[in-house]
Design a protein around this motif. Sequence first.
Motif, PDB file in Angstrom:
ATOM      1  N   ASP A  27       0.816  -1.205   0.000  1.00 40.29           N
ATOM      2  CA  ASP A  27       0.000   0.000   0.000  1.00 40.29           C
ATOM      3  C   ASP A  27       0.854   1.261   0.000  1.00 40.29           C
ATOM      4  OD1 ASP A  27      -2.335  -1.400  -0.094  1.00 40.29           O
ATOM      5  OD2 ASP A  27      -2.714  -1.329   2.061  1.00 40.29           O
ATOM      6  N   VAL A  28       1.990   1.205   0.660  1.00 39.78           N
ATOM      7  CA  VAL A  28       2.911   2.339   0.624  1.00 39.78           C
ATOM      8  C   VAL A  28       3.320   2.635  -0.814  1.00 39.78           C
ATOM      9  CG1 VAL A  28       5.225   3.142   1.258  1.00 39.78           C
ATOM     10  CG2 VAL A  28       3.778   2.012   2.966  1.00 39.78           C
ATOM     11  N   MET A  29       3.695   1.609  -1.553  1.00 36.32           N
ATOM     12  CA  MET A  29       4.136   1.814  -2.922  1.00 36.32           C
ATOM     13  C   MET A  29       2.986   2.231  -3.832  1.00 36.32           C
ATOM     14  SD  MET A  29       7.212   1.577  -2.471  1.00 36.32           S
ATOM     15  CE  MET A  29       7.514   2.088  -4.162  1.00 36.32           C
ATOM     16  N   GLU A  30       1.785   1.786  -3.512  1.00 41.54           N
ATOM     17  CA  GLU A  30       0.617   2.234  -4.274  1.00 41.54           C
ATOM     18  C   GLU A  30       0.484   3.749  -4.173  1.00 41.54           C
ATOM     19  OE1 GLU A  30      -4.194   1.881  -3.719  1.00 41.54           O
ATOM     20  OE2 GLU A  30      -2.987   0.055  -3.474  1.00 41.54           O
ATOM     21  N   PHE A  31       0.720   4.263  -2.992  1.00 42.04           N
ATOM     22  CA  PHE A  31       0.639   5.704  -2.811  1.00 42.04           C
ATOM     23  C   PHE A  31       1.773   6.429  -3.534  1.00 42.04           C
ATOM     24  CE2 PHE A  31       1.204   9.780  -1.011  1.00 42.04           C
ATOM     25  CZ  PHE A  31      -0.072  10.250  -0.833  1.00 42.04           C
ATOM     26  N   PHE A  32       3.009   5.929  -3.389  1.00 42.33           N
ATOM     27  CA  PHE A  32       4.143   6.611  -4.015  1.00 42.33           C
ATOM     28  C   PHE A  32       4.069   6.541  -5.538  1.00 42.33           C
ATOM     29  CE2 PHE A  32       5.935   6.611   0.205  1.00 42.33           C
ATOM     30  CZ  PHE A  32       6.658   7.795   0.223  1.00 42.33           C
ATOM     31  N   LEU A 132      13.113   9.618  -4.396  1.00 47.25           N
ATOM     32  CA  LEU A 132      13.522   8.680  -5.437  1.00 47.25           C
ATOM     33  C   LEU A 132      14.569   7.682  -4.962  1.00 47.25           C
ATOM     34  CD1 LEU A 132      13.715  10.821  -8.714  1.00 47.25           C
ATOM     35  CD2 LEU A 132      12.131   8.957  -8.201  1.00 47.25           C
ATOM     36  N   ASP A 133      15.432   8.098  -4.046  1.00 54.25           N
ATOM     37  CA  ASP A 133      16.527   7.230  -3.602  1.00 54.25           C
ATOM     38  C   ASP A 133      16.142   6.351  -2.413  1.00 54.25           C
ATOM     39  OD1 ASP A 133      18.198   8.258  -5.563  1.00 54.25           O
ATOM     40  OD2 ASP A 133      18.922   9.883  -4.277  1.00 54.25           O
ATOM     41  N   PHE A 134      14.887   6.428  -1.973  1.00 50.35           N
ATOM     42  CA  PHE A 134      14.438   5.607  -0.853  1.00 50.35           C
ATOM     43  C   PHE A 134      14.089   4.204  -1.330  1.00 50.35           C
ATOM     44  CE2 PHE A 134      14.372   9.603   1.047  1.00 50.35           C
ATOM     45  CZ  PHE A 134      13.939   9.579   2.366  1.00 50.35           C
ATOM     46  N   THR A 135      14.454   3.210  -0.560  1.00 52.24           N
ATOM     47  CA  THR A 135      14.008   1.849  -0.842  1.00 52.24           C
ATOM     48  C   THR A 135      12.573   1.681  -0.346  1.00 52.24           C
ATOM     49  OG1 THR A 135      14.735   0.956   1.288  1.00 52.24           O
ATOM     50  CG2 THR A 135      16.367   1.022  -0.508  1.00 52.24           C
ATOM     51  N   ASP A 136      11.930   0.567  -0.759  1.00 59.29           N
ATOM     52  CA  ASP A 136      10.563   0.304  -0.305  1.00 59.29           C
ATOM     53  C   ASP A 136      10.501   0.243   1.218  1.00 59.29           C
ATOM     54  OD1 ASP A 136      10.174   0.129  -2.982  1.00 59.29           O
ATOM     55  OD2 ASP A 136       9.441  -1.948  -2.996  1.00 59.29           O
ATOM     56  N   SER A 137      11.499  -0.384   1.832  1.00 57.75           N
ATOM     57  CA  SER A 137      11.522  -0.504   3.291  1.00 57.75           C
ATOM     58  C   SER A 137      11.692   0.857   3.954  1.00 57.75           C
ATOM     59  CB  SER A 137      12.654  -1.439   3.729  1.00 57.75           C
ATOM     60  OG  SER A 137      12.434  -2.753   3.262  1.00 57.75           O
ATOM     61  N   LEU A 139      10.717   3.719   2.708  1.00 59.63           N
ATOM     62  CA  LEU A 139       9.464   4.453   2.561  1.00 59.63           C
ATOM     63  C   LEU A 139       8.445   3.992   3.594  1.00 59.63           C
ATOM     64  CD1 LEU A 139       9.117   4.476  -1.340  1.00 59.63           C
ATOM     65  CD2 LEU A 139       9.765   6.382   0.142  1.00 59.63           C
ATOM     66  N   ALA A 140       8.344   2.699   3.785  1.00 60.40           N
ATOM     67  CA  ALA A 140       7.400   2.168   4.775  1.00 60.40           C
ATOM     68  C   ALA A 140       7.764   2.631   6.177  1.00 60.40           C
ATOM     69  CB  ALA A 140       7.370   0.648   4.708  1.00 60.40           C
ATOM     70  N   ALA A 141       9.057   2.810   6.437  1.00 58.69           N
ATOM     71  CA  ALA A 141       9.516   3.191   7.774  1.00 58.69           C
ATOM     72  C   ALA A 141       9.223   4.649   8.100  1.00 58.69           C
ATOM     73  CB  ALA A 141      11.017   2.930   7.896  1.00 58.69           C
ATOM     74  N   LEU A 142       8.747   5.436   7.131  1.00 59.82           N
ATOM     75  CA  LEU A 142       8.407   6.826   7.388  1.00 59.82           C
ATOM     76  C   LEU A 142       7.154   6.967   8.244  1.00 59.82           C
ATOM     77  CD1 LEU A 142       8.945   8.376   3.837  1.00 59.82           C
ATOM     78  CD2 LEU A 142      10.487   8.547   5.793  1.00 59.82           C
ATOM     79  N   PHE A 143       6.347   5.882   8.311  1.00 58.74           N
ATOM     80  CA  PHE A 143       5.030   5.991   8.917  1.00 58.74           C
ATOM     81  C   PHE A 143       4.900   5.151  10.173  1.00 58.74           C
ATOM     82  CE2 PHE A 143       4.546   5.800   4.177  1.00 58.74           C
ATOM     83  CZ  PHE A 143       4.565   7.176   3.992  1.00 58.74           C
ATOM     84  N   ASN A 144       4.167   5.688  11.146  1.00 54.17           N
ATOM     85  CA  ASN A 144       3.796   4.885  12.301  1.00 54.17           C
ATOM     86  C   ASN A 144       2.668   3.927  11.938  1.00 54.17           C
ATOM     87  OD1 ASN A 144       5.570   5.817  14.332  1.00 54.17           O
ATOM     88  ND2 ASN A 144       4.338   7.668  14.603  1.00 54.17           N
ATOM     89  N   SER A 145       1.644   4.452  11.310  1.00 53.74           N
ATOM     90  CA  SER A 145       0.507   3.630  10.913  1.00 53.74           C
ATOM     91  C   SER A 145      -0.312   4.379   9.879  1.00 53.74           C
ATOM     92  CB  SER A 145      -0.378   3.293  12.119  1.00 53.74           C
ATOM     93  OG  SER A 145      -0.935   4.477  12.664  1.00 53.74           O
ATOM     94  N   VAL A 146      -1.042   3.611   9.055  1.00 49.78           N
ATOM     95  CA  VAL A 146      -1.914   4.199   8.053  1.00 49.78           C
ATOM     96  C   VAL A 146      -3.135   3.310   7.888  1.00 49.78           C
ATOM     97  CG1 VAL A 146      -2.135   4.924   5.642  1.00 49.78           C
ATOM     98  CG2 VAL A 146       0.022   5.225   6.842  1.00 49.78           C
ATOM     99  N   LYS A 147      -4.289   3.925   7.769  1.00 49.84           N
ATOM    100  CA  LYS A 147      -5.523   3.191   7.538  1.00 49.84           C
ATOM    101  C   LYS A 147      -6.054   3.539   6.158  1.00 49.84           C
ATOM    102  CE  LYS A 147      -9.259   4.569   9.596  1.00 49.84           C
ATOM    103  NZ  LYS A 147     -10.288   4.836  10.634  1.00 49.84           N
ATOM    104  N   LYS A 148      -6.398   2.497   5.398  1.00 51.37           N
ATOM    105  CA  LYS A 148      -6.933   2.698   4.062  1.00 51.37           C
ATOM    106  C   LYS A 148      -8.405   2.304   4.045  1.00 51.37           C
ATOM    107  CE  LYS A 148      -6.483   1.125  -0.745  1.00 51.37           C
ATOM    108  NZ  LYS A 148      -5.720   0.247  -1.676  1.00 51.37           N
ATOM    109  N   GLU A 149      -9.238   3.232   3.606  1.00 50.58           N
ATOM    110  CA  GLU A 149     -10.667   2.990   3.445  1.00 50.58           C
ATOM    111  C   GLU A 149     -11.057   3.382   2.030  1.00 50.58           C
ATOM    112  OE1 GLU A 149     -12.252   3.683   8.018  1.00 50.58           O
ATOM    113  OE2 GLU A 149     -12.456   5.307   6.537  1.00 50.58           O
ATOM    114  N   GLU A 150     -11.343   2.341   1.202  1.00 55.83           N
ATOM    115  CA  GLU A 150     -11.592   2.539  -0.220  1.00 55.83           C
ATOM    116  C   GLU A 150     -10.391   3.261  -0.834  1.00 55.83           C
ATOM    117  OE1 GLU A 150     -15.429   4.361  -0.650  1.00 55.83           O
ATOM    118  OE2 GLU A 150     -16.489   2.550   0.010  1.00 55.83           O
ATOM    119  N   ASN A 151     -10.561   4.482  -1.353  1.00 53.63           N
ATOM    120  CA  ASN A 151      -9.426   5.169  -1.978  1.00 53.63           C
ATOM    121  C   ASN A 151      -8.888   6.310  -1.123  1.00 53.63           C
ATOM    122  OD1 ASN A 151     -11.647   6.810  -2.277  1.00 53.63           O
ATOM    123  ND2 ASN A 151     -11.113   7.497  -4.344  1.00 53.63           N
ATOM    124  N   THR A 152      -9.210   6.296   0.170  1.00 51.84           N
ATOM    125  CA  THR A 152      -8.737   7.327   1.087  1.00 51.84           C
ATOM    126  C   THR A 152      -7.744   6.736   2.078  1.00 51.84           C
ATOM    127  OG1 THR A 152     -10.784   8.604   0.909  1.00 51.84           O
ATOM    128  CG2 THR A 152      -9.413   9.005   2.841  1.00 51.84           C
TER     129      THR A 152
END
Length: 234
Positions: A27-32, A132-137, A139-152
Amino acid sequence: MKKIVTLLLSICIGFSLCACKKNNKEDVMEFFNAFDKTLELDSGHFSGGVTYLVGKDSNNMQLDLSLIQKGNMELALTLDLEANGNKLEDFIHFYIKDGKTYLNYLGNTSQSMANKIGVNVKKKLNLSNPFLDFTDSELAALFNSVKKEENTYTMSIKPSSIASMLDEFGAITIDSAILVATIEKGYISYLTFELIGKQAFNTEPQKIQISFDGKLDHINSLSKVNFPSDLSTY
């Protein structure tokens, strides 16, 4: 002005990096991916505002931007400011049309060739991606938590992840940073951002709050940029 547009769009769009459940890299990469696509859009209209509160002092900036960058670039930018209730409407009007730039700054007008300020009207604006130079890991480490509801996407950002972005504000302690963003057809169409913390001055630390609310519409479908009729007099 190119740097101003680049910075504003990068902040307004780049701040909306929210995705997924905790540590969900997919989901992180979906956003990026949506972030990257949005930076490369052919046309669109963006409107939004940034508010910065320090103690009892408040500053607000309202931005309206229409952009077509397929073929010869056309751009219309309006910037209004407000400080502690004192409004400065029509602070800046900036336009790009037919290879020229037009500026109205507090009623003072001027025009120039776009290439003189480093804008190639046959190419898209260079909106650099700071991630651009961030790895997937990473990028994921930037966040404490994220909730996805439909497209929000609603995201809690780790305070340490954005501390370096706020160096210019001085010593800041961040208590919370929350983003809410909507992705439509692979593009970021709406976002809000709110940061709450404290800023150290010579006296007691004061509460600060930075908030943003913005909307992107007519994505890749904007067919016309509206210009004032008196550009030739600038």
